[in-house]
Scaffold this active site. Structure first.
Site, PDB file in Angstrom:
ATOM      1  N   ASP A   1      31.704  39.728  43.643  1.00 19.57           N
ATOM      2  CA  ASP A   1      32.450  40.971  43.618  1.00 19.57           C
ATOM      3  C   ASP A   1      32.104  41.513  42.103  1.00 19.57           C
ATOM      4  OD1 ASP A   1      33.522  43.529  44.267  1.00 19.57           O
ATOM      5  OD2 ASP A   1      35.552  42.305  43.589  1.00 19.57           O
TER       6      ASP A   1
ATOM      7  N   ASP B   1      30.257  49.765  42.469  1.00 22.02           N
ATOM      8  CA  ASP B   1      31.112  48.675  43.262  1.00 22.02           C
ATOM      9  C   ASP B   1      30.578  48.144  44.316  1.00 22.02           C
ATOM     10  OD1 ASP B   1      33.327  47.341  44.031  1.00 22.02           O
ATOM     11  OD2 ASP B   1      34.040  49.032  45.358  1.00 22.02           O
TER      12      ASP B   1
END
Length: 466
Positions: free
Chosen positions: A350, A145
């Site tokens: 992202d 992440d």
């Protein structure tokens, strides 16, 4: 020549479409194949530049055949469910960023960023890496992440009412000779509190407690700890700070924890900055049946000619998220009529968001151009994206090329078709008014090596990396 080129691509590519013409006009004619990945894993497309200054790890889709074998029977959620999780994450990003931007007006040249906490379901993330924890090293599978900082794994002791079931045994710190809890009232623990991750003192008041809260109400809590982390054979990180989790709540799919790659001090990237310069890169594969990579460190100067670069942006007071400024979009080789002011809020890159979120003006222009280019194919209603198609019965599909241009002139061509279409839908959504922020999702990033070099303040892109 055309036939030879087609044969070459067929042999070398596992893409669900195969390119064979029309490149000079900004369109690619594709022979349509199944959207489903191959039944076996293929790493043949990985094109990682050799380097003595970086360390790389295989990066795979969590539901594909390249995932560790013990995870191959994990039930795959529906696409709609996965998108709902991704959108929860996106909505949190947008709400918090709007609050931050409302605190003070920032000119276009100013840094722009986001809050330090992950904005959504943990299982909205798509890609996993396997790293070793402890001495002797125990392999654990972690969700990657770029939108959070604290890495954590589930640890013993933890019963089924406090921790979710996972495929691997829980990490047992008592069996590691290099494990040590971080003491409460230390500088490390106080810094954790400064970034809103501290959870008081645990272990009878002597150990530093951590808490990571997620937007959906899920969380990870436990003891902030030191451990030896093995990145690759013979490559270790001594004294890596991570969360030894004893209390987890929320959605999961039996993986062992999370690897935080954000820009705050708690992340793996910052903790290893003395060795790797605060730089890392990854390549997300086009299909679930293919492998990509995650690499710490920037490539040598000789290899940087393969990249295009744009300045990195941050919001004052926040460090986690990586942002860039988009200046234009082309469809079918033609620049769209989008004023640069439409992108002034900036775009976060992202790894955990699926579709790309574009400000209103840009989104309307992109969707209109793509719909016009794909007008030959019937549209179908969908709850997942605004524009979806039924390609059933078409042996060939003509897909327009899409290119993003960023500040400084850096231009990237999205992969065709897997960087544009997902489940027969255009992988774009509207993020809101032009004054707000956008997000470049992981579909648009496929096959590109995305390099985050915080030390030099740049983001780089290299085509055809996996």
């Amino acid at each position: 020549m055309g036939s030879l080129l087609l044969l070459f691509v067929v042999l070398c590519s596992y893409c669900c479409y195969i390119a064979h013409g029309g490149n000079e006009h900004g369109f690619v004619v594709e022979q349509r194949r199944s959207y489903e990945p191959e039944a076996v894993c293929s790493a043949s497309r990985v094109n990682l530049e050799p380097s003595s200054t970086t360390v790389s790890m295989p990066l795979v889709h969590r539901y594909g055949p390249c995932a560790p074998s013990q995870y191959s029977n994990v039930p795959t959620p529906s696409f709609s469910e996965t998108l709902r999780h991704s959108r929860a994450r996106t909505n949190y990003f947008m709400r918090q960023a709007s609050k931050g931007m409302g605190m003070a007006s920032t000119p276009d040249d100013a840094a722009v960023t986001f809050p330090t906490r992950l904005g959504g379901f943990v299982d909205s993330l798509e890609y996993v890496v396997t790293l070793g924890f402890g001495t002797p090293s125990v392999p654990l599978v972690l969700l990657m992440d770029t939108g959070s900082d604290v890495s954590w794994v589930q640890c013993t002791p933890c019963n089924s009412t406090r921790c979710y079931p996972q495929k691997d045994p829980l990490f047992d710190p008592s069996k590691s000779s290099t494990y040590a809890p971080i003491a409460c009232h230390t500088d490390t623990c106080r810094k954790l509190a400064g970034n809103h991750y501290q959870n008081g003192c645990a272990g009878g008041g002597t150990q530093c407690g951590y808490s990571v809260e997620y937007a959906d109400g899920s969380h990870s809590r436990g003891v902030y700890s030191n451990e030896t982390l093995t990145l690759a054979p013979g490559v270790t990180v001594k004294g890596f700070h991570f969360g030894c989790g004893h209390d987890q709540r929320g959605p999961n799919d039996k993986y062992d924890g999370l690897l935080g790659l954000g820009g705050a001090p708690e992340s793996l990237v910052v903790q290893t900055s003395s060795v790797y310069g605060g730089a890392f890169s990854y390549c997300l594969p086009a299909l679930n049946s293919e492998a990509g990579f995650l690499a710490l460190g920037a490539p040598p100067n000789a290899n940087k000619s393969a990249f295009v670069f744009t300045p990195m942006r941050h919001l004052p007071g926040y460090a986690t998220f990586y942002m860039v400024t988009m200046t234009g979009i082309s469809v079918g080789g033609k620049p769209l009529d989008i004023p640069q002011s439409a992108f002034r809020g900036g775009m976060i890159i992202d790894s955990g968001t699926i579709g790309t979120e574009l400000p209103e003006t840009a989104y309307n222009a992109v969707e209109a151009a793509l719909r016009k280019a794909l007008a030959a194919y019937p549209m179908v209603p969908s709850e997942d994206f605004d524009t979806c198609y039924n390609f059933t019965g078409y042996s060939n599909v003509t897909v327009p090329r899409v290119a993003f241009t960023f500040r400084g002139g850096a231009t990237i061509d999205l992969d065709v078709p897997n960087g544009i279409l997902v489940k027969d839908c255009l992988a774009f959504r509207e993020s809101g008014p032009d004054v707000g922020l956008g997000i470049i999702g992981n579909v648009n990033q496929r096959t590109l090596e995305v390099l985050y070099d915080a030390g030099r303040g740049i983001v780089g892109f290299r085509a055809g990396a996996c």
